[in-house]
Design an enzyme around this catalytic site. Structure first.
Site, mmCIF file in Angstrom:
data_model
loop_
_atom_site.group_PDB
_atom_site.id
_atom_site.type_symbol
_atom_site.label_atom_id
_atom_site.label_comp_id
_atom_site.label_asym_id
_atom_site.label_seq_id
_atom_site.Cartn_x
_atom_site.Cartn_y
_atom_site.Cartn_z
ATOM 1 N N ASP A 58 0.852 -1.193 0.000
ATOM 2 C CA ASP A 58 0.000 0.000 0.000
ATOM 3 C C ASP A 58 0.888 1.244 0.000
ATOM 4 O OD1 ASP A 58 -1.907 1.938 0.411
ATOM 5 O OD2 ASP A 58 -2.136 1.500 2.560
ATOM 6 N N ASN A 60 -0.287 4.531 -0.168
ATOM 7 C CA ASN A 60 -0.873 5.796 0.295
ATOM 8 C C ASN A 60 -1.622 5.690 1.626
ATOM 9 O OD1 ASN A 60 -2.991 4.302 -0.579
ATOM 10 N ND2 ASN A 60 -3.911 5.880 -1.883
ATOM 11 N N ASP A 62 -4.086 3.883 2.742
ATOM 12 C CA ASP A 62 -5.532 3.625 2.880
ATOM 13 C C ASP A 62 -5.808 2.153 3.254
ATOM 14 O OD1 ASP A 62 -5.022 2.327 0.519
ATOM 15 O OD2 ASP A 62 -6.596 3.327 -0.646
ATOM 16 N N ASP A 66 -1.768 -1.240 -3.856
ATOM 17 C CA ASP A 66 -2.073 -0.480 -5.076
ATOM 18 C C ASP A 66 -0.934 -0.583 -6.090
ATOM 19 O OD1 ASP A 66 -0.159 1.387 -4.006
ATOM 20 O OD2 ASP A 66 -1.770 2.073 -2.674
ATOM 21 N N ASP A 135 -5.213 -10.389 -15.706
ATOM 22 C CA ASP A 135 -6.386 -11.240 -15.559
ATOM 23 C C ASP A 135 -7.479 -10.690 -16.479
ATOM 24 O OD1 ASP A 135 -8.058 -13.187 -14.085
ATOM 25 O OD2 ASP A 135 -6.567 -12.884 -12.527
ATOM 26 N N ASP A 237 -10.074 -15.734 -16.648
ATOM 27 C CA ASP A 237 -10.792 -16.192 -15.461
ATOM 28 C C ASP A 237 -12.036 -17.016 -15.811
ATOM 29 O OD1 ASP A 237 -11.281 -15.857 -12.496
ATOM 30 O OD2 ASP A 237 -13.165 -15.083 -13.309
ATOM 31 N N GLU A 291 -8.138 -20.262 -16.989
ATOM 32 C CA GLU A 291 -8.278 -20.936 -15.702
ATOM 33 C C GLU A 291 -9.086 -22.207 -15.904
ATOM 34 O OE1 GLU A 291 -9.933 -20.114 -11.227
ATOM 35 O OE2 GLU A 291 -11.050 -19.356 -12.939
ATOM 36 N N HIS A 357 -4.313 -17.263 -5.344
ATOM 37 C CA HIS A 357 -5.154 -16.455 -4.449
ATOM 38 C C HIS A 357 -6.463 -17.167 -4.083
ATOM 39 C CE1 HIS A 357 -6.766 -16.074 -8.387
ATOM 40 N NE2 HIS A 357 -7.850 -15.496 -7.906
ATOM 41 N N ASP A 358 -6.730 -18.339 -4.673
ATOM 42 C CA ASP A 358 -7.950 -19.094 -4.340
ATOM 43 C C ASP A 358 -7.640 -20.295 -3.461
ATOM 44 O OD1 ASP A 358 -9.684 -17.483 -5.836
ATOM 45 O OD2 ASP A 358 -9.252 -18.597 -7.677
HETATM 46 C C1 NOJ Z 1 -11.729 -17.582 -10.307
HETATM 47 C C2 NOJ Z 1 -10.923 -16.553 -9.590
HETATM 48 O O1 NOJ Z 1 -9.595 -16.995 -9.475
HETATM 49 C C3 NOJ Z 1 -11.605 -16.331 -8.270
HETATM 50 O O2 NOJ Z 1 -10.816 -15.562 -7.391
HETATM 51 C C4 NOJ Z 1 -12.941 -15.690 -8.551
HETATM 52 O O3 NOJ Z 1 -13.649 -15.561 -7.342
HETATM 53 C C5 NOJ Z 1 -13.780 -16.535 -9.524
HETATM 54 N N1 NOJ Z 1 -13.023 -17.026 -10.627
HETATM 55 C C6 NOJ Z 1 -14.905 -15.713 -10.085
HETATM 56 O O4 NOJ Z 1 -14.403 -14.742 -10.955
HETATM 57 CA CA CA Z 2 -3.467 2.121 -1.221
#
Ligand code: NOJ
Ligand code: CA
Length: 581
Positions: A58, A60, A62, A66, A135, A237, A291, A357-358
């Site tokens: 981050d 700034n 908040d 970013d 993405d 995605d 994906e 990230h999932d």
């Molecule tokens: C897959 C993405 O990686 C995930 O983070 C997202 O929630 C779903 N697709 C819906 O876009």
């Molecule tokens: Ca920020």
């Protein structure tokens, strides 16, 4: 014991117009020239570093990461030895699903900065020889996108067919399972026009109608907009879900337990990919990965084999899918990675990853995040990712051995999927204690906590209040501390990334599994043009022996995660050794 949502997460475990026209034209010509002369398969040699921008840095105060934060850390990213960044969505979004609900595909999310910030970040990456993969979220948009606002306004609006609508006088449409909906119902009734719209994910993420050629052309224009800015690729995605049978036939009872079978690679998906390739990918030097890879090797091959002219590489979930809340068996793990490798040995190309990230954190899920074994097991896992055939994807923070968040309260979570599933479990009188216990192990917020830069408040991620709690272990696990320690995860990661770069055999070389039935050790060779490397990985917290039948007494040690590798293939806990034979 997994409900369909959890199964999906395992399957998932288991998806400026301010520039003047002259500048655009110049950029376009430059990119076309680059496409003609450049190495068209650079993505095979890529080591991809995935950045979750909300949690990276981050700038700034908040509390939200970013683009300027990323730009300020480009030297750090370069120092890792990676050469490509995959950036999770940074487009305008109301953030129901942290950017996976796009309200304007040609603008930057306010919290992340401006288009000028984006241009600066991209330039900084390119100056350092780092490519940028964006993405592309086009199975669905946000319900705040202008297309959807128009679409829902009346049945005769020109944008009506940009989405899937079912007029209520026809009765309720055949059920469709929603991954993120509180009631798992993918049809949402809208009284404004007395019709239902389709949303495979949350109600705020209506599915775009890919059967409408206008939608497809809109998306290609968006892709060209970014390509002409000079980006280097797209990760698409949830794209395997984009094509649908718009008659919406009834699926058999219980279909939701295996919804992938019905949702993935719908009718005409390959036609759309071929069209996209012709309109966009073939015209630029862009890498493409969707994906998910369908339901079979054939599905995956059909998307990525070069003679198909669709995409470049498959991103399949079987590998991460072997681990559930109760862990995994190494025999399963070896079987899955080996069978994917052999299915793609002659044709096609794969991604290699164990986190994103999932998913939960790499070391907590596949290694051992106790004090005694965190570093050594994270290093062993990163050795695996970087010595397999395929393009490695490393999720930010895994180079430090960052661990699961360990949240205990529902109020600590942000993930829309988890919050809605919690509500669902509550509504049906399910076991909420068990729900939270499992979430602690597998939920995706585990890997979304702020990046741990140093031991100052909030791990140096922000001077404000972070959007998601920082993992309290940041005082001992952070980049600044690891920088100074030659035996840290960070410094080991740099060595293994260098090893890959210096040894093309690790990119293209033939993979052979050895000691197949050893439940503790993963052993394999990689071979190319007479060069042969042997990789030995102990996946367990106890010493184990690799029985490969290969005499390693004269082999050269290229890398190991202990100061001296053990003799005789007797491996210490989580030991990793790479030999040149
Ligand atoms: C897959 C993405 O990686 C995930 O983070 C997202 O929630 C779903 N697709 C819906 O876009
Ligand atoms: Ca920020």
């Amino acid at each position: 014991m997994f409900n369909p949502f959890q199964r999906f997460m395992y399957v998932l475990c288991m998806l400026a117009f301010t520039l003047n026209s002259c500048k655009q034209a110049a950029n376009k010509n430059q990119n076309m020239d680059q496409a003609a002369t450049a190495n068209k398969t650079w993505w095979k040699e890529a080591v991809v570093y995935q950045i979750y921008p909300r949690s990276f840095k981050d700038s700034n105060g908040d509390g939200v990461g970013d683009l300027n934060g990323i730009t300020s850390e480009l030297d750090y990213i370069k120092s890792l030895g990676v050469n490509t960044v995959w950036l999770n969505p940074v487009y305008s979004s109301p953030n129901t699903d942290n950017g996976y609900d796009v309200s304007d595909y040609r603008n930057i999310m306010k919290e992340f900065g401006t288009m000028a910030d984006f241009d600066r970040m991209l330039k900084g990456m390119h100056q350092r020889g780092i490519k940028l993969v964006m993405d592309l979220v086009v199975n669905h948009s946000s319900n705040q996108h202008e297309w959807f606002k128009q679409s829902r306004s009346s049945r005769t609006n020109p944008y009506r067919n940009y989405y899937h609508w079912w007029n209520a006088e026809r009765g309720k449409p055949a059920p469709r399972y929603s991954l993120f909906d509180v009631n798992h119902d993918a049809w949402k009734y809208d009284s404004l026009t007395n019709a239902y719209y389709l949303h495979y994910f949350s109600q705020q993420q209506p599915d775009l109608n890919w059967e409408n050629p206008k939608v497809r052309q809109e998306v290609y224009r968006v892709m060209k907009f970014w390509a002409e800015k000079g980006i280097d690729g797209f990760r698409m995605d949830a794209y395997q879900f984009a094509a649908k049978d718009t008659t919406f036939p009834k699926f058999p009872l219980g279909y939701e337990k295996n919804f992938m079978k019905y949702y993935a690679i719908g009718p005409h998906l390959h036609d759309y990919l071929k069209e996209m390739n012709q309109e966009v990918y073939s015209k630029y030097n862009l890498m493409s990965v969707a994906e998910g890879a369908g339901n079979s090797f054939q599905d995956a091959h059909d998307m990525v084999d070069a003679d198909r002219h669709e995409l470049d590489m498959a991103y399949a979930f079987d590998g991460v899918g072997v681990a559930g809340p109760n862990g995994y068996s190494l025999l399963d793990f070896k079987r899955v990675f080996s069978k994917w490798d052999s299915a793609f040995a002659k044709k096609g190309w794969l991604s290699i990853f164990l986190a994103n990230h999932d998913q939960a954190r790499l070391v907590s899920r596949f290694g051992n995040d106790s004090e005694a074994f965190r570093t050594v097991s994270a290093n062993m896992l990163n050795t695996f990712i970087l010595t397999m055939r395929g393009t490695p994807y490393v999720y930010n923070g895994d180079e430090l051995g960052m661990t699961n968040a360990g949240f205990t309260k529902i109020s600590d979570y942000n993930d829309v999927a988890l919050l809605n599933e919690y509500q669902h479990t509550k509504n049906i009188g399910g076991n909420l204690v068990q729900f939270l216990q499992e979430a602690q192990k597998v939920n995706r917020d585990n890997s979304r906590t702020p990046f741990q830069w140093n031991n100052s408040p909030n791990a140096g991620f922000t001077t404000g209040t972070p959007w998601l709690k920082v993992n309290p272990n940041y005082k001992t696990i952070n980049a600044a501390k690891e920088e100074k320690d030659p035996n840290s995860c960070l410094n080991y990661f740099r060595k293994v990334a260098r090893l890959r770069k210096e040894n093309p055999v690790l990119v293209d070389g033939k993979y052979t599994l050895l000691d197949k039935n050893n439940p503790n050790v993963y052993a394999y060779t990689r071979e190319l043009n007479g060069k042969k490397l042997l990789v030995l990985l102990n996946f367990k917290s106890k010493a184990a022996t690799a029985n490969t039948g290969i005499d390693i007494s004269k082999a050269k040690v290229l890398l190991g995660n202990y100061p001296q590798p053990s003799a005789d293939a007797k491996l210490r806990p989580y030991e990793a050794v790479v030999y040149q034979l």
